[in-house]
Design an enzyme around this catalytic site. Structure first.
Site, PDB file in Angstrom:
ATOM      1  N   CYS A 127       4.923   0.032   2.649  1.00  0.00           N
ATOM      2  CA  CYS A 127       5.451  -1.268   3.089  1.00  0.00           C
ATOM      3  C   CYS A 127       6.741  -1.116   3.887  1.00  0.00           C
ATOM      4  O   CYS A 127       6.962  -1.839   4.850  1.00  0.00           O
ATOM      5  CB  CYS A 127       5.651  -2.210   1.913  1.00  0.00           C
ATOM      6  SG  CYS A 127       6.790  -1.593   0.661  1.00  0.00           S
ATOM      7  N   HIS A 138       9.203  -3.648  -3.243  1.00  0.00           N
ATOM      8  CA  HIS A 138       8.403  -3.870  -2.041  1.00  0.00           C
ATOM      9  C   HIS A 138       9.275  -4.420  -0.909  1.00  0.00           C
ATOM     10  O   HIS A 138      10.163  -5.236  -1.145  1.00  0.00           O
ATOM     11  CB  HIS A 138       7.299  -4.885  -2.373  1.00  0.00           C
ATOM     12  CG  HIS A 138       6.400  -5.198  -1.231  1.00  0.00           C
ATOM     13  ND1 HIS A 138       5.365  -4.375  -0.851  1.00  0.00           N
ATOM     14  CD2 HIS A 138       6.376  -6.241  -0.364  1.00  0.00           C
ATOM     15  CE1 HIS A 138       4.746  -4.907   0.194  1.00  0.00           C
ATOM     16  NE2 HIS A 138       5.346  -6.029   0.509  1.00  0.00           N
ATOM     17  N   HIS A 183      -0.305  10.238 -13.837  1.00  0.00           N
ATOM     18  CA  HIS A 183      -0.807   8.868 -13.615  1.00  0.00           C
ATOM     19  C   HIS A 183       0.193   8.110 -12.746  1.00  0.00           C
ATOM     20  O   HIS A 183       1.379   8.082 -13.040  1.00  0.00           O
ATOM     21  CB  HIS A 183      -0.963   8.106 -14.948  1.00  0.00           C
ATOM     22  CG  HIS A 183      -1.880   8.777 -15.909  1.00  0.00           C
ATOM     23  ND1 HIS A 183      -1.907   8.475 -17.257  1.00  0.00           N
ATOM     24  CD2 HIS A 183      -2.829   9.735 -15.707  1.00  0.00           C
ATOM     25  CE1 HIS A 183      -2.822   9.234 -17.849  1.00  0.00           C
ATOM     26  NE2 HIS A 183      -3.395  10.011 -16.937  1.00  0.00           N
ATOM     27  N   ASP A 191       0.839  -1.216   0.000  1.00  0.00           N
ATOM     28  CA  ASP A 191       0.000   0.000   0.000  1.00  0.00           C
ATOM     29  C   ASP A 191       0.866   1.254   0.000  1.00  0.00           C
ATOM     30  O   ASP A 191       0.469   2.287   0.519  1.00  0.00           O
ATOM     31  CB  ASP A 191      -0.921  -0.011   1.228  1.00  0.00           C
ATOM     32  CG  ASP A 191      -0.113  -0.019   2.518  1.00  0.00           C
ATOM     33  OD1 ASP A 191       1.138  -0.058   2.441  1.00  0.00           O
ATOM     34  OD2 ASP A 191      -0.710   0.027   3.598  1.00  0.00           O
TER      35      ASP A 191
END
Length: 206
Positions: free
Chosen positions: A16, A120, A199, A13
């Site tokens: 991490c 991550h 974006h 999210d």
């Protein structure tokens, strides 16, 4: 000391790193808001050390940026959190098998471990067995005691993850923009596309 080193998955999210640190330090996967505050306060309190040259952006701008739950942490934040907790943080990189140590040379007696797949962070913990519940996890290791053995087990796990290619090669991976479906290659192009369009929702595709 019996047991096995396992990877405790932290939700993806954008927080991490903070939640992985929260887990290995405090057994709490929801510490991101608090640890972002700690990081911002540390940086704000020492504009000389945390200069624009060091942070890549002005001190005040960085503090606002790191408090945004959408923004990712990295080496700067790990170094700050190692000092905040007074423990070394060992971060293992699956792709390169490198271990980056934060808080080194500060005479900290304990160490915790994270694992990084290119995008991550997850937590590494010593568990009595593969299926044991998280409350039995040991995540803090004495450097002159258990850390050596745990390090070997951690490296075995990291090598195993590398063999399975459980990492993202951020220089060469292919991403698709979730907004306009355009394909980009590597982190650099993704960042450029995000800056040009605003974006930020990318999905990896093979």
């Amino acid at each position: 000391m019996e047991g096995t080193v396992i990877r405790r998955v932290i939700p993806s999210d954008n927080s991490c790193l903070f939640n992985a640190v929260g887990y290995v330090m405090d057994h709490d996967k929801n510490k991101a808001p608090e640890l972002r505050q700690v990081t911002a306060a540390t940086v704000a309190s020492d504009p000389t050390q945390y200069s624009e040259a060091f942070l890549g952006k002005p001190n005040e701008e960085y503090c606002t940026w790191i408090l945004d739950p959408e923004k990712w942490g990295g080496a700067i934040e790990l170094a700050i959190l190692a000092d905040y907790y007074g423990r070394e943080i060992a971060a293992y990189d699956i792709q390169t098998l490198r271990c980056d140590l934060y808080g080194q040379g500060k005479n900290y007696h304990e160490r915790v471990m994270l694992i990084y797949d290119g995008l991550h962070y997850d937590a590494l913990a010593m568990s009595p067995s593969d299926g044991a519940p998280e409350e039995f996890d040991q995540t803090i290791f004495m450097k002159d005691g258990t850390a050596g053995m745990v390090e070997r087990l951690a490296l075995n796990l990291v090598r195993e993850q590398q063999r399975k290619r459980s990492y993202t090669d951020t220089a060469n991976f292919t991403l698709r923009c979730g907004v306009c479906q355009i394909g980009v290659i590597g982190q650099k192009e993704a960042v450029e596309h995000a800056q040009a369009t605003g974006h930020v929702n990318f999905q990896e595709y093979k």
